[in-house]
Each structure stands twice: as structure tokens, then as C-alpha cells.
Write a protein that holds these residues in place. Structure first.
Motif, PDB file in Angstrom:
ATOM      1  N   GLY A  73      -2.320  -7.451  14.327  1.00  7.96           N
ATOM      2  CA  GLY A  73      -3.528  -6.721  14.687  1.00  7.96           C
ATOM      3  C   GLY A  73      -3.449  -5.217  14.484  1.00  7.96           C
ATOM      4  N   GLU A  74      -2.470  -4.738  13.746  1.00  9.31           N
ATOM      5  CA  GLU A  74      -2.344  -3.301  13.503  1.00  9.31           C
ATOM      6  C   GLU A  74      -3.438  -2.825  12.548  1.00  9.31           C
ATOM      7  N   LYS A  75      -3.938  -1.611  12.783  1.00  8.85           N
ATOM      8  CA  LYS A  75      -5.019  -1.055  11.968  1.00  8.85           C
ATOM      9  C   LYS A  75      -4.490   0.024  11.037  1.00  8.85           C
ATOM     10  N   GLY A  76      -5.181   0.225   9.915  1.00 11.83           N
ATOM     11  CA  GLY A  76      -4.812   1.265   8.964  1.00 11.83           C
ATOM     12  C   GLY A  76      -5.443   1.001   7.609  1.00 11.83           C
ATOM     13  N   ILE A  77      -5.175   1.882   6.658  1.00 15.33           N
ATOM     14  CA  ILE A  77      -5.671   1.714   5.292  1.00 15.33           C
ATOM     15  C   ILE A  77      -4.586   1.018   4.478  1.00 15.33           C
ATOM     16  N   MET A  78      -4.949  -0.067   3.814  1.00 16.18           N
ATOM     17  CA  MET A  78      -3.992  -0.769   2.961  1.00 16.18           C
ATOM     18  C   MET A  78      -4.165  -0.279   1.523  1.00 16.18           C
ATOM     19  N   VAL A  79      -3.071   0.189   0.938  1.00 18.01           N
ATOM     20  CA  VAL A  79      -3.067   0.687  -0.434  1.00 18.01           C
ATOM     21  C   VAL A  79      -2.227  -0.272  -1.263  1.00 18.01           C
ATOM     22  N   LEU A  80      -2.860  -0.913  -2.252  1.00 22.67           N
ATOM     23  CA  LEU A  80      -2.187  -1.900  -3.093  1.00 22.67           C
ATOM     24  C   LEU A  80      -2.029  -1.358  -4.505  1.00 22.67           C
ATOM     25  N   ALA A  81      -0.930  -1.701  -5.152  1.00 15.91           N
ATOM     26  CA  ALA A  81      -0.699  -1.279  -6.534  1.00 15.91           C
ATOM     27  C   ALA A  81      -1.376  -2.273  -7.472  1.00 15.91           C
ATOM     28  N   GLY A  82      -2.140  -1.755  -8.418  1.00 17.25           N
ATOM     29  CA  GLY A  82      -2.898  -2.605  -9.323  1.00 17.25           C
ATOM     30  C   GLY A  82      -2.107  -3.169 -10.475  1.00 17.25           C
ATOM     31  N   ASP A  83      -0.856  -2.749 -10.650  1.00 17.10           N
ATOM     32  CA  ASP A  83      -0.079  -3.211 -11.805  1.00 17.10           C
ATOM     33  C   ASP A  83       1.049  -4.168 -11.420  1.00 17.10           C
ATOM     34  N   THR A  84       0.934  -4.801 -10.263  1.00 15.44           N
ATOM     35  CA  THR A  84       1.971  -5.721  -9.798  1.00 15.44           C
ATOM     36  C   THR A  84       1.811  -7.083 -10.475  1.00 15.44           C
TER      37      THR A  84
END
Length: 152
Positions: A73-84
Motif C-alpha cells: 500500500g505504499e504511495k509514490g510515482i512509479m518510473v519504468l524504463a521503456g527499453d527493458t
């Protein structure tokens, strides 16, 4: 096998740019699921926010750790790499974010994402948690991420 002579002009060009690739060059390696994609400006803001979060130890790095804390349940902005690659490594994370109303965004490079987090290793996902030390930068990033069009 013969030796290939290095192009003297090519070596100078690589030195002039510092070995970094441009945003347009990074877009070539994107996955088909990399939506919503951060603009060049937003990508830079996210890197700065990540660097500030690292100093305060307010990031979660890697699929396993991020998934564990999203489930808690932790909150925050998720940043994903598009070249994985392969995509299956992290394709379930956007669905988890949508179920929990967490903002998420893709950026073009996992190498740059890892470097922003202060690591030599590439990182495919980072979650930035809010903190009062960098609240202004976090809120600005959050606002722009939420303004991005949702994926189809």
C-alpha cells in the motif's frame, strides 16, 4: 579477420557529446507497451527528483522491491524504463498501478534510470516516495505525470 580502422571523425563526435545518446536516439529501443511516455523535459525533471529522493533514501528500486511495497500500500510515482527486454519482466506493474490509482510513467533508458538512482547497474523500475525535503519537485513531477494521456 581484418582489422577495422576507426573513423577519426566518429571518435571526435562521440567525445564531443560525452558518450551520451540523445532523447531521439533512445526512443528507437522502446517497447510497444511504453505508454504513457515522458517527454524530454519531464524525463529530466524525474531524474532530478530521483536524485533528490536517493539522498533522502526515499526510493524503491527493482521489480521485486517495488512490487512488494506496492502490495503493502505504499504511495509514490512509479518510473519504468521503456527499453527493458523481455517485457514480461515488468509488464504486470502498470496494471498494479492502475488498480491502486498510482501514477506511473515510462522513460526511454534503463541505463539513465539506474544512473539517476546512483547505481552503475541499469534499473528497469523505480518508485519515488514523497518527502518534505523535495516536495516541490515531487509535486511538479506528479502533476505532469497525471496530466499525461492514459494508455489505451
Amino acid at each position: 579477420m581484418t582489422k577495422v580502422k576507426a573513423d577519426p571523425n566518429g571518435a571526435e563526435a562521440a567525445e564531443a557529446t560525452g558518450g551520451e545518446r540523445t532523447y531521439q536516439e533512445l526512443l528507437v529501443n522502446l517497447n510497444p507497451i511504453a505508454q504513457p511516455l515522458a517527454s524530454r523535459r519531464l524525463t529530466r525533471k524525474l531524474y532530478k527528483c530521483i536524485k533528490k529522493a536517493v539522498k533522502q533514501k526515499q526510493i524503491r528500486r527493482g521489480v521485486k522491491e517495488v512490487q512488494k511495497f506496492v502490495n503493502k500500500g505504499e504511495k509514490g510515482i512509479m518510473v519504468l524504463a521503456g527499453d527493458t527486454l523481455p517485457i514480461e519482466v515488468y509488464c504486470h506493474l502498470p496494471v498494479m498501478c492502475e488498480d491502486r490509482n498510482l501514477p506511473y510513467v515510462y522513460i526511454p533508458s534503463k541505463t539513465d534510470l539506474g544512473a539517476a538512482a546512483g547505481s552503475k547497474r541499469p534499473t528497469c523500475v523505480i518508485m519515488v516516495k514523497p518527502h518534505e525535503e523535495y516536495q516541490e519537485a515531487y509535486d511538479e513531477c506528479l502533476e505532469e505525470v497525471q496530466a499525461l494521456p492514459p494508455p489505451l
